[in-house]
Scaffold this motif. Structure first.
Motif, PDB file in Angstrom:
ATOM      1  N   ARG A  37     -48.013  54.968  -1.378  1.00  0.00           N
ATOM      2  CA  ARG A  37     -47.839  53.811  -0.507  1.00  0.00           C
ATOM      3  C   ARG A  37     -48.213  54.169   0.920  1.00  0.00           C
ATOM      4  O   ARG A  37     -48.152  55.315   1.316  1.00  0.00           O
ATOM      5  CB  ARG A  37     -46.404  53.300  -0.557  1.00  0.00           C
ATOM      6  CG  ARG A  37     -45.371  54.223   0.067  1.00  0.00           C
ATOM      7  CD  ARG A  37     -43.974  53.684  -0.153  1.00  0.00           C
ATOM      8  NE  ARG A  37     -42.949  54.576   0.398  1.00  0.00           N
ATOM      9  CZ  ARG A  37     -41.660  54.471   0.157  1.00  0.00           C
ATOM     10  NH1 ARG A  37     -41.212  53.497  -0.643  1.00  0.00           N
ATOM     11  NH2 ARG A  37     -40.797  55.309   0.698  1.00  0.00           N
ATOM     12  N   GLN A  38     -48.577  53.137   1.635  1.00  0.00           N
ATOM     13  CA  GLN A  38     -48.912  53.317   3.042  1.00  0.00           C
ATOM     14  C   GLN A  38     -48.238  52.217   3.846  1.00  0.00           C
ATOM     15  O   GLN A  38     -48.546  51.034   3.674  1.00  0.00           O
ATOM     16  CB  GLN A  38     -50.432  53.271   3.251  1.00  0.00           C
ATOM     17  CG  GLN A  38     -50.854  53.623   4.653  1.00  0.00           C
ATOM     18  CD  GLN A  38     -52.333  53.936   4.750  1.00  0.00           C
ATOM     19  OE1 GLN A  38     -53.131  53.603   3.865  1.00  0.00           O
ATOM     20  NE2 GLN A  38     -52.728  54.591   5.825  1.00  0.00           N
ATOM     21  N   ALA A  39     -47.322  52.636   4.692  1.00  0.00           N
ATOM     22  CA  ALA A  39     -46.638  51.703   5.574  1.00  0.00           C
ATOM     23  C   ALA A  39     -47.479  51.494   6.823  1.00  0.00           C
ATOM     24  O   ALA A  39     -48.303  52.349   7.177  1.00  0.00           O
ATOM     25  CB  ALA A  39     -45.264  52.245   5.931  1.00  0.00           C
ATOM     26  N   GLU A  45     -48.509  58.110   1.423  1.00  0.00           N
ATOM     27  CA  GLU A  45     -47.627  59.127   0.881  1.00  0.00           C
ATOM     28  C   GLU A  45     -47.421  58.912  -0.613  1.00  0.00           C
ATOM     29  O   GLU A  45     -47.529  57.797  -1.120  1.00  0.00           O
ATOM     30  CB  GLU A  45     -46.251  59.087   1.578  1.00  0.00           C
ATOM     31  CG  GLU A  45     -45.498  57.790   1.390  1.00  0.00           C
ATOM     32  CD  GLU A  45     -44.119  57.805   2.027  1.00  0.00           C
ATOM     33  OE1 GLU A  45     -43.686  58.854   2.523  1.00  0.00           O
ATOM     34  OE2 GLU A  45     -43.460  56.738   2.008  1.00  0.00           O
ATOM     35  N   MET A  46     -47.122  60.003  -1.294  1.00  0.00           N
ATOM     36  CA  MET A  46     -46.838  59.931  -2.717  1.00  0.00           C
ATOM     37  C   MET A  46     -45.469  59.295  -2.932  1.00  0.00           C
ATOM     38  O   MET A  46     -44.505  59.642  -2.248  1.00  0.00           O
ATOM     39  CB  MET A  46     -46.885  61.330  -3.330  1.00  0.00           C
ATOM     40  CG  MET A  46     -46.721  61.372  -4.836  1.00  0.00           C
ATOM     41  SD  MET A  46     -45.012  61.356  -5.432  1.00  0.00           S
ATOM     42  CE  MET A  46     -44.446  62.976  -4.899  1.00  0.00           C
ATOM     43  N   GLU A  87     -37.578  49.908   4.464  1.00  0.00           N
ATOM     44  CA  GLU A  87     -38.504  51.025   4.646  1.00  0.00           C
ATOM     45  C   GLU A  87     -39.408  51.268   3.444  1.00  0.00           C
ATOM     46  O   GLU A  87     -40.306  52.112   3.512  1.00  0.00           O
ATOM     47  CB  GLU A  87     -37.737  52.309   5.002  1.00  0.00           C
ATOM     48  CG  GLU A  87     -36.600  52.645   4.065  1.00  0.00           C
ATOM     49  CD  GLU A  87     -35.260  52.169   4.590  1.00  0.00           C
ATOM     50  OE1 GLU A  87     -35.167  51.017   5.097  1.00  0.00           O
ATOM     51  OE2 GLU A  87     -34.286  52.951   4.493  1.00  0.00           O
ATOM     52  N   ASP A  88     -39.192  50.555   2.366  1.00  0.00           N
ATOM     53  CA  ASP A  88     -40.102  50.629   1.222  1.00  0.00           C
ATOM     54  C   ASP A  88     -41.322  49.719   1.416  1.00  0.00           C
ATOM     55  O   ASP A  88     -42.238  49.736   0.592  1.00  0.00           O
ATOM     56  CB  ASP A  88     -39.386  50.222  -0.072  1.00  0.00           C
ATOM     57  CG  ASP A  88     -38.290  51.186  -0.467  1.00  0.00           C
ATOM     58  OD1 ASP A  88     -37.220  50.722  -0.897  1.00  0.00           O
ATOM     59  OD2 ASP A  88     -38.513  52.408  -0.345  1.00  0.00           O
ATOM     60  N   THR A  89     -41.322  48.959   2.470  1.00  0.00           N
ATOM     61  CA  THR A  89     -42.437  48.060   2.748  1.00  0.00           C
ATOM     62  C   THR A  89     -43.732  48.831   2.942  1.00  0.00           C
ATOM     63  O   THR A  89     -43.764  49.857   3.612  1.00  0.00           O
ATOM     64  CB  THR A  89     -42.145  47.224   4.006  1.00  0.00           C
ATOM     65  OG1 THR A  89     -41.054  46.350   3.736  1.00  0.00           O
ATOM     66  CG2 THR A  89     -43.351  46.398   4.421  1.00  0.00           C
ATOM     67  N   GLY A  90     -44.797  48.320   2.342  1.00  0.00           N
ATOM     68  CA  GLY A  90     -46.096  48.945   2.498  1.00  0.00           C
ATOM     69  C   GLY A  90     -47.055  48.476   1.414  1.00  0.00           C
ATOM     70  O   GLY A  90     -46.688  47.679   0.545  1.00  0.00           O
TER      71      GLY A  90
END
Length: 114
Positions: A37-39, A45-46, A87-90
């Motif tokens: 994922r990429q915020a 990041e993995m 913070e899981d947003t992305g």
């Protein structure tokens, strides 16, 4: 090989989403698949990876909340995401690694509101 990710969306904190990544085309055996994922404003990041033999690995930030699984017959990778946090947003990308090959899907957006 094409990887098609789906399942992203908008969810409130504490909610759940299930991402899917379907692999199609090519004759290459994918040994490892994973979610990254990429915020906004951050590096990719993995999140979680899974091998053909069932070994899994998770980022510390998602352990106990996310579950990765593979359907080898359907060539599909899943990510069950529970207890989601802002913070899981992305943008979530699926990745497939075969010998000498590295495939990435187009990404699916996950937005977790507080």
């Amino acid at each position: 090989v094409q990887l098609q990710a789906s399942g992203g969306g908008l969810v409130q904190a504490g909610g759940s989403l299930r991402l899917s990544c379907a692999a199609s085309g090519g004759d290459f055996r994918i040994s490892l698949m994973g979610w990254y994922r990429q915020a906004p404003g951050k590096q990719r990041e993995m999140v979680a990876t899974a091998t053909t033999v069932g070994s899994t690995n998770y980022a510390d930030s998602v352990k106990g909340r996310f579950t990765i699984s593979r359907d080898i017959v359907k060539n599909t990778l899943y990510l069950q995401m529970d207890s989601l946090k802002p913070e899981d947003t992305g943008v979530y990308y699926c990745r497939g690694i075969a010998v000498g090959r590295d495939y990435w899907g187009q990404g699916t957006l996950v937005t977790v509101s507080s």
